[in-house]
Structure formats: C-alpha cells, structure tokens
Write a protein that holds these residues in place. Structure first.
Motif, short mmCIF file in Angstrom:
data_model
loop_
_atom_site.label_atom_id
_atom_site.label_comp_id
_atom_site.label_asym_id
_atom_site.label_seq_id
_atom_site.Cartn_x
_atom_site.Cartn_y
_atom_site.Cartn_z
N PHE A 141 0.85 -1.18 0.00
CA PHE A 141 0.00 0.00 0.00
C PHE A 141 0.90 1.23 0.00
CE2 PHE A 141 -3.21 -2.83 2.09
CZ PHE A 141 -4.18 -2.70 1.11
N TRP A 142 0.64 2.13 -0.93
CA TRP A 142 1.34 3.41 -1.00
C TRP A 142 0.37 4.49 -0.54
CZ3 TRP A 142 6.38 4.21 -3.14
CH2 TRP A 142 6.99 3.05 -3.61
N ALA A 143 0.81 5.32 0.37
CA ALA A 143 -0.04 6.39 0.91
C ALA A 143 0.51 7.74 0.50
CB ALA A 143 -0.10 6.30 2.44
N ILE A 144 -0.39 8.62 0.06
CA ILE A 144 -0.04 10.00 -0.29
C ILE A 144 -0.96 10.91 0.53
CG2 ILE A 144 0.17 11.71 -2.13
CD1 ILE A 144 0.36 9.41 -4.12
N VAL A 145 -0.36 11.86 1.23
CA VAL A 145 -1.12 12.75 2.12
C VAL A 145 -0.78 14.20 1.83
CG1 VAL A 145 -1.43 13.48 4.53
CG2 VAL A 145 -1.29 11.05 3.97
N SER A 146 -1.81 15.04 1.85
CA SER A 146 -1.63 16.49 1.85
C SER A 146 -2.26 17.03 3.13
CB SER A 146 -2.29 17.13 0.62
OG SER A 146 -2.31 18.53 0.73
N ASP A 147 -1.46 17.72 3.93
CA ASP A 147 -1.97 18.24 5.20
C ASP A 147 -1.27 19.57 5.48
OD1 ASP A 147 -2.91 18.75 7.70
OD2 ASP A 147 -2.53 16.74 8.50
N ASP A 148 -2.00 20.66 5.30
CA ASP A 148 -1.43 22.00 5.48
C ASP A 148 -1.71 22.60 6.85
OD1 ASP A 148 -0.50 21.87 2.89
OD2 ASP A 148 -2.24 22.89 2.03
N ARG A 149 -2.28 21.83 7.75
CA ARG A 149 -2.65 22.38 9.05
C ARG A 149 -1.43 22.80 9.87
NH1 ARG A 149 -6.61 17.60 10.92
NH2 ARG A 149 -4.87 16.42 10.01
N GLY A 150 -0.29 22.18 9.61
CA GLY A 150 0.91 22.52 10.36
C GLY A 150 1.37 23.94 10.15
N ALA A 242 11.41 20.81 20.04
CA ALA A 242 10.88 21.79 21.00
C ALA A 242 10.61 23.12 20.32
CB ALA A 242 11.87 21.96 22.16
N ILE A 243 11.50 23.55 19.44
CA ILE A 243 11.29 24.78 18.68
C ILE A 243 10.10 24.62 17.75
CG2 ILE A 243 12.30 26.34 16.97
CD1 ILE A 243 15.06 25.52 18.18
N GLU A 244 10.01 23.46 17.12
CA GLU A 244 8.93 23.22 16.16
C GLU A 244 7.56 23.26 16.83
OE1 GLU A 244 8.35 23.04 12.14
OE2 GLU A 244 10.20 23.24 13.29
N LYS A 245 7.51 22.82 18.07
CA LYS A 245 6.24 22.82 18.80
C LYS A 245 5.71 24.24 18.97
CE LYS A 245 4.17 21.01 23.05
NZ LYS A 245 4.43 20.28 24.32
N ALA A 257 11.06 32.23 9.78
CA ALA A 257 11.89 33.20 10.51
C ALA A 257 12.39 32.63 11.83
CB ALA A 257 11.09 34.48 10.75
N ILE A 258 11.50 31.96 12.57
CA ILE A 258 11.90 31.39 13.87
C ILE A 258 12.86 30.23 13.67
CG2 ILE A 258 11.03 30.17 15.90
CD1 ILE A 258 8.53 31.88 15.74
N ARG A 259 12.63 29.42 12.64
CA ARG A 259 13.54 28.31 12.37
C ARG A 259 14.95 28.80 12.05
NH1 ARG A 259 9.67 24.71 8.34
NH2 ARG A 259 8.54 23.55 9.96
N ARG A 260 15.03 29.84 11.23
CA ARG A 260 16.35 30.37 10.87
C ARG A 260 17.05 31.00 12.07
NH1 ARG A 260 15.18 32.91 4.78
NH2 ARG A 260 15.31 30.88 3.71
N GLN A 261 16.27 31.53 12.98
CA GLN A 261 16.86 32.16 14.17
C GLN A 261 17.28 31.13 15.21
OE1 GLN A 261 14.18 34.76 16.25
NE2 GLN A 261 15.63 35.21 17.89
N LEU A 262 16.43 30.11 15.45
CA LEU A 262 16.67 29.19 16.55
C LEU A 262 17.14 27.80 16.11
CD1 LEU A 262 13.53 30.07 18.73
CD2 LEU A 262 15.84 31.01 18.90
N GLY A 308 8.88 27.51 4.94
CA GLY A 308 8.05 27.39 6.13
C GLY A 308 6.89 26.44 6.00
N ARG A 309 6.59 25.97 4.79
CA ARG A 309 5.50 25.02 4.60
C ARG A 309 5.91 23.59 4.93
NH1 ARG A 309 4.32 26.04 -1.52
NH2 ARG A 309 6.61 25.97 -1.44
N LEU A 310 7.20 23.34 4.99
CA LEU A 310 7.70 21.98 5.18
C LEU A 310 7.71 21.59 6.65
CD1 LEU A 310 10.65 22.12 2.64
CD2 LEU A 310 8.28 21.41 2.24
N GLU A 311 7.65 20.28 6.90
CA GLU A 311 7.66 19.75 8.25
C GLU A 311 8.99 19.05 8.54
OE1 GLU A 311 5.31 20.42 10.30
OE2 GLU A 311 3.79 21.16 8.93
N LEU A 312 9.25 18.79 9.82
CA LEU A 312 10.46 18.07 10.20
C LEU A 312 10.37 16.58 9.88
CD1 LEU A 312 11.35 20.64 11.76
CD2 LEU A 312 12.14 19.12 13.58
N ASP A 313 9.16 16.05 9.79
CA ASP A 313 9.03 14.60 9.65
C ASP A 313 7.84 14.24 8.77
OD1 ASP A 313 6.71 14.90 11.29
OD2 ASP A 313 7.99 14.88 13.05
#
Length: 396
Positions: A141-150, A242-245, A257-262, A308-313
């Motif tokens: 099974f191959w799963a493809i997800v789109s989730d912009d809530r993050g 912790a920063i991502e949270k 901006a926060i990712r680049r700073q911290l 900024g649209r991308l996630e860590l995982d």
C-alpha cells in the motif's frame, strides 16, 4: 414529610445494537374504465439489486473492517449472536458492490490531491493470497497525504491509498503522475531518489527527509547499547522538536523566521559533531551506520530551513498508514488483488472522514444513497468528506 432536595447520579448504560427490517410497499394502480397501463412507482435503486442490505448496513460493515479493523469473519460472528446469519463471503460481496458505486468519489479525491503544493508519501506491506501457490504474496500500500494544518493552511487534509504489487520507484512515479507540487516528504528509502530525476513540466521533485526516521535509529542504539553518543544526538534532535512545537499552526513566513533564528544554529553545529563522532568509532558498528544514514540525507533533513510550509518529519502520512497496518494485523491478508484495491479505496474514504471530523458510517450511507439516486457528476465535489452535511433526520 416535606421534600428538601434530592441526590442525582448518572450511570453509563449499554443498549445492544439493533437490526431492523425496512419494508417498501409500491401499490399498483389501474383504471377500471379504460385499458391504460398499470401505474406503479419505480423501485428504488439498491447497492445489491434485490438484496438484503440497506446502504446503512453496508456502510457499517465497511467501517467496521477498514476503520475499526474487524475482519469479516469476526463481524459474521457478531451478527450470529444477534440472530442474523451472514457469512463473510456475503459481506465481502456487499463491499465489492459498494466500491463499484463509490469509485467516482475516489477518482475525484485523487484529482483534488493533485493540486497540493507538497505531499507526504510512504508505503507498507499488503499480503495478498496467491491461490495457485497456496500461499500469500507481498504487495504494497502506498499512501499520499496532503496536510497543510501545520502551517495554518485552510485546504482540507487529504489522504489517498494505492495498491501496487511491488515497492519499486516505478510505482511511486505512477501514483504521483499528474501531481503539480514541488516537494515530496518521505523517509530515506532509496526508491524515492529517482523522483529527483523525473522530467516534469514543473521540474523534478524535491525530497524532504524525515527527522523521525533518523531519531529512531539513535533511540534503538541508546536502548540496545546505552550509547552516550546516541543520547547526545537525541538531545540535539529534541531541541529541534521543542522549537517546532512553538510554531505549530503558524504562518509559513513566521515559521521560517523562527527556524532560521533558533533551529539553524542547532543544525549547523549538529553536522560537524556527527562527523567528529563518526571518525572516533568503528566504521563497521551499527552506530556508525546510523550516523552515515543521517549524514547521507542531510540536504533533505535541512530543507525545512528553506521553506516554512515543510515539516520536520513524515508523521502525517505515518499516522495514516498505521491504520492500514492494524487492519492487516487482524485480517492477515487480502483474498485477491481486486479486494486489495477495494481495501485501499475504502481506507482512503474512511481516513478522509476521520481527518474531516465526519462520521464515516453516516457519510458512506448517505453518499451511496446520493449516488444511487443519480447525483450529477458535475457536482461530485459536494460529496467529498470535507463538504459532507448529513441529510438524515437523525443528524446531530
């Protein structure tokens, strides 16, 4: 005696599920004074023509298996306790017929997903019975997800499962055909590397790798070997999370901006630290293998610092594919490849209902009824889970 008050207590009770028989009467009319044809209302369309189940019962069977992970044989035992004899072959036949009617919904779901800016992708085993060899064969099974809530996106989250007989890159390329996004967030499986060489109008895919997969390797080393290097690696990865949270749900520019700073300073220091540890330990050790895995995927792991649209995982897709694994664990295998494709189809619809906070039983029952009543294809978007508004008088 005079009443001076009362004590009230509540207890939660259980009422056994009830099955009922719906009777449809269609009177016939004829004129006694002429030879006009007999008049009678048309019989309503059913998923199983002339059959026993209503759309609501079929929806219950589908959600019980593909949403609540109850194989057909267990459902048959439950119905037997209620005095209804239904074998699992009958239940499977009902589901197969329902899938025929639901295919336009799934096709439109797939088209809706193709407009996503970036998608998450993963795969998991799908054992299928191979009658000629009297054993099972392994599909996927191959799963493809789109989730912009993050990142505070307003588009509805969408998940789509596909069945393929293998795990090669050819299947990933086939399932992503027509997608217009730029990013694929995935694990380190080498087949995904071929996506970066695809000749598309939009250009090759850009891979975004998963920090969770890297983290798991160090967790395993800490648990098995008590490695202080693994412990320190986990501490640094934990700082990123912790920063991502703190930026969860914020707009992409705020997150970036926060990712680049911290986060960027942590990432900048983490790589040379890993390289230094790699030079100190045996090259053949498991820990060295884990460090090389992380360093080999460094561009994909650090891509979240560029957009900024991308996630860590890849957790959004892993959370969805875990439900497939639960059904697989209980059902053991699919009877044939058509059944596996139906499995993927219904798992997709039920997962989308859950992501949109919609009751999947009610959604499938009312959607089947709408399709049988001739819902126009030009308005198929009205039947998507995120647009579902229960028409039943029982709606809450």
């Amino acid at each position: 005696m005079a009443r001076i008050g009362e004590d009230v207590s509540e207890r939660l009770d259980a009422v056994p599920a009830q099955l009922r028989v719906l009777v449809t009467r269609r009177p016939k009319y004829a004129c006694r004074r002429c030879s006009a044809a007999v008049a009678q209302a048309h019989a309503p369309e059913h998923v199983v023509p002339g059959g026993l189940p209503t759309e609501a019962l079929i929806a219950q069977v589908m959600v019980a298996k593909f949403g609540d992970h109850l194989p057909f044989y267990r459902q048959a035992e439950i119905y037997t306790r209620q005095g209804i004899t239904l074998d699992r072959a009958t239940l499977g036949n009902w589901v197969g017929r329902a899938c025929f009617h639901l295919r336009p919904i799934v096709d439109h779901l797939r088209e809706s997903l193709k407009g996503a800016d970036r998608v998450f992708m993963d795969e998991t085993r799908a054992p299928v019975l191979d009658p000629g060899r009297r054993k099972t064969k392994t599909g996927y099974f191959w799963a493809i997800v789109s989730d912009d809530r993050g990142h505070g996106g307003t588009s509805p989250p969408v998940v789509m499962f596909h069945y393929a007989p293998g795990r090669g890159a050819v299947h990933a390329l086939r399932f992503l055909d027509g997608y217009r996004g730029q990013f694929v967030q995935c694990d380190g499986y080498e087949a995904y590397d071929k996506l970066t060489k695809v000749d598309r109008t939009e250009g090759p895919w850009t891979l975004v790798h998963c920090w969770t997969h890297a983290r798991r390797r160090f967790v395993k080393r800490l648990e098995k070997d008590g490695s202080p290097i693994a412990e320190e690696a986990l501490r640094q990865i934990a700082e990123l999370y912790a920063i991502e949270k703190t930026v969860r749900g914020a707009a992409p520019d705020v997150r970036l901006a926060i990712r680049r700073q911290l986060s960027a300073p942590i990432v900048a220091a983490f790589r040379p630290w890993l390289e230094a540890q790699l030079s100190r330990i045996p090259k053949s050790s498991k820990l060295a293998e884990d460090i090389r895995y992380t360093l080999a995927r460094w561009p994909g792991l650090t891509r979240f610092l560029e957009d900024g649209r991308l996630e860590l995982d890849t957790n959004p897709v892993e959370n969805q594919i875990r439900k497939i694994a639960l059904t697989r664990k209980n059902a053991l295998f699919a009877g044939h490849e058509v059944g596996t494709e139906n499995w993927a189809m219904l798992a997709s619809l039920i997962a989308n209902c859950k992501m949109s906070d919609v009751d999947p039983v009610r959604y499938l029952a009312e959607t089947l009824r709408a399709l049988l009543d001739g819902h126009p294809k030009s308005r198929i978007d009205e039947l998507m889970p995120w647009n579902f508004a229960p028409a039943s008088s029982l709606a809450a």
